[in-house]
Design an enzyme around this catalytic site. Sequence first.
Site, PDB file in Angstrom:
ATOM      1  N   ASN A 178       0.819  -1.157  -0.058  1.00 34.30           N
ATOM      2  CA  ASN A 178      -0.035  -0.072   0.038  1.00 34.30           C
ATOM      3  C   ASN A 178       0.772   1.171   0.242  1.00 34.30           C
ATOM      4  OD1 ASN A 178      -1.554  -2.150   1.834  1.00 34.30           O
ATOM      5  ND2 ASN A 178      -2.815  -1.273   0.393  1.00 34.30           N
ATOM      6  N   MET A 217       1.281   6.805   0.238  1.00 38.71           N
ATOM      7  CA  MET A 217       0.558   5.754   0.979  1.00 38.71           C
ATOM      8  C   MET A 217      -1.122   6.058   0.874  1.00 38.71           C
ATOM      9  SD  MET A 217       0.316   4.896   5.200  1.00 38.71           S
ATOM     10  CE  MET A 217      -0.784   6.079   5.534  1.00 38.71           C
ATOM     11  N   CYS A 218      -1.597   4.681   0.537  1.00 37.96           N
ATOM     12  CA  CYS A 218      -3.000   4.687   0.318  1.00 37.96           C
ATOM     13  C   CYS A 218      -3.675   3.988   1.554  1.00 37.96           C
ATOM     14  CB  CYS A 218      -3.414   3.873  -0.761  1.00 37.96           C
ATOM     15  SG  CYS A 218      -4.892   3.513  -1.146  1.00 37.96           S
ATOM     16  N   ILE A 219      -4.588   4.893   2.182  1.00 43.45           N
ATOM     17  CA  ILE A 219      -5.197   4.048   3.496  1.00 43.45           C
ATOM     18  C   ILE A 219      -6.669   4.719   3.398  1.00 43.45           C
ATOM     19  CG2 ILE A 219      -4.159   6.049   4.816  1.00 43.45           C
ATOM     20  CD1 ILE A 219      -4.191   4.122   7.197  1.00 43.45           C
TER      21      ILE A 219
END
Lengths: 633, 154
Positions: free
Chosen positions: B79, B88-90
């Site tokens: 991620n 970052m992908c959250i």
Amino acid sequence: MEGERQVEMDCLAAIFPEMVTDAQDPYSASIELPVNPNTTVKVLFPASAEGSTPILPTPPRSESSGDNGQPVFQPAQNLESHNLCYLPPLQLHITLPEGYPSECAPIFKLSTTPEWLSRSYLDELQDTGKLMWEEGGHTEVVYGYIDSLQQAAEIAFGHSDGKALVVPQEFKIALLDYDIKATQAAFDKETFECGVCLDPKKGSVCHRMIDCGHVFCVRCLQDFYNNAITEGDLVSVRCLTPGCAKKRAEARSEKGRKTKSQLSPSELLQIPLEREMVIRYVNLKHKADLESDKNTIYCPRKWCQGAARSKKHRKPDGLEEVESDEGDADSDAEESKGKFRAGKDLLCICEDCSYAFCSRCYQGWHGEFTLCVPMTKNGEMTEEDKASMEYLKLHTTPCPTCAAPAQKTHGCNHMICFKCNSHFCYLCSAWLEPENPYKHYNSQNTGCYMRLWELEGGDGDDIGIGYAGGNRQPEPEEIEIEAEEGLIENEVLPAPVVTDAPAAPPAQELQREGPLVLRINAPPPIPRAAPAPEPAAPQRGQRRGNANNRRANLPPAQARQPGARGGAVRVLHGQQPVGRGQVRDEAAFQQREVEHQEWVQRFVRMALNDEEDQVEWDSDEEDDAAAWEIPVR
Amino acid sequence: MSAQKRIAKELAEVTSNPPAGMIIGLVDESNVHNWDITMDGPEGSPYVGGKFKLLLTLPVEYPFKPPTINFKTRIWHPNVTFDEQGSMCIGILKGDTWKPSSRIMNVLIATQNLLIEPVPDDALETSSAELFKNNRPLYEKEAKKYTAQYAIGK
């Protein structure tokens, strides 16, 4: 004695600072006792105004239904029920008479405004005071009495346990109003930490979300929602607590209800947001709803592009919020899609510019009876529709009354519309007198003089296909009953000689689609040697191309007709006086209309009783008559 | 201004009581919008032992708009992009999930959890996501290798 009374009054005033002593009488005082029960009270307001209903103990109900202040409908009993937290205070007036406490009982007067507790119940409570004084051995009793009243108020005088309180309808507004105000007052005094600015804020500058109860400060809500609405980010106009809308959506979908996580305009106004901002929100939402609905029809005017008025998404008028009821409307739209719809469904009116147009062809409204074909979005017809339209232009004649196009498969030019029973001329669309339709062809100035038999073989390239010619006997069993009430011809005169043709050559799509069928009851055909050639064929293009006067320009066609039929025509001529065929005889037309309407009414009456097959078709030729179908697109 | 105040509050909250294995400070003391975070590779993940530098950027519209997190130390994770950006992908930081009352503390804890439990269905790096899904031992080996290469002893 004086001293005892004075001491008790002083004592009470110290305990209850809100107590007000009467100006005239130092031994009289009044006090308001708040009624703020520990649990919410279910209050019922009987729908009918039966006067002041006494408090009736009603069986407890399930507590699960309805939140604070939310109406819960009890359809079975026709009662409106609300759960209230606060009830108007109980007013107590105390008088300590001379001789109190040893000789005289204290005088208590109880009341409520409005009278949500019945007089009889209040009287009972008053008597309790006296009783306490007696049981207490004639001593000071006021504090104890007030205390007992307060305890009773905490359990809402016996109505806190799901036992509903019944209050006359007339006090409903006052009670609800009081509850809202008291709740707000209590809220205002509380302190909350706003989840956005993280500051502790007084309730008076906070807003509690109506749906979920989360509290934020007004300033943060205003900032956020104004920003979201300005940017057109409508989805964000919901509770600011993480996961809140989602949680509620899940809870609702379990209950099978539709999710509505966005805030209502009225709540936005309560926060408060600027009116203009809320109007923008409502309008944007309306637009988004329209755009997400694939059935939305837009105004064809290039400069307008408004949506057609629709029941599903009503255009917001100011701030009036219109809840759209999507579920049902969707399935309706699906159903009617693609099917032939009555003309009425085609009428659309733009909600912005009020332009009335047809939802099928996107032209200005042309009335219910005009045949049109669907246009694609960019205003063009599909190839198939274009071809159909061309064909209709070329090979059909519209009924002068209802514009239903008719295509002649064979026979003379006297037509009777299957839809409205109008008699008309196939060549020029002129109305014909039902009593004497042939006059039109026998008058020299009609343009159709002596042209009754023109196009006898039928109109259209497809007509010849499957056309068996004039030799076959009629086959009545092939008749399809498609529009029964449209098929009567009351002529006594021998009708034109017609020949049999199979109803619809199977290869032709046009005929399958065709909603229109024209039938003529005719006498048995005179056998003929050969199928009629198509005498007018070479001239068709010219005839159709020349618009209105194209037919008039043609030479009389009888010359081309075979002798036998020429004779038949002459017979007809002999029976009919020559008249002004083109001029419509209003009287005769109306007479026919009346007759027709009477017949239709009779038919409908019988059809309602399922007896329509007993209708007198009013034709002695029924048995041997050939009925013809001329399928037209 | 209210944004500054809220950021200051949140900064005070996380610096006084930081989540385990994190050191939090400002990149530049005069600017509360850029936070410097050092996060230990959490126990139970192949990143353990590594020290990861993160940059948390709070937009001007904060808290109406979500913050962004970049791994300044390279990390090999489904991620997080395996480049200088370290984007970052959250979920919590996505526009439609972020709510103004979401807190940075939660963002940091979510980031830490992401190192323990990647979300391969929402991956930015497909190669590591594939391995995570289909060949966990190899994934752990690779992650450890890159952790040693970039995040240990630097």
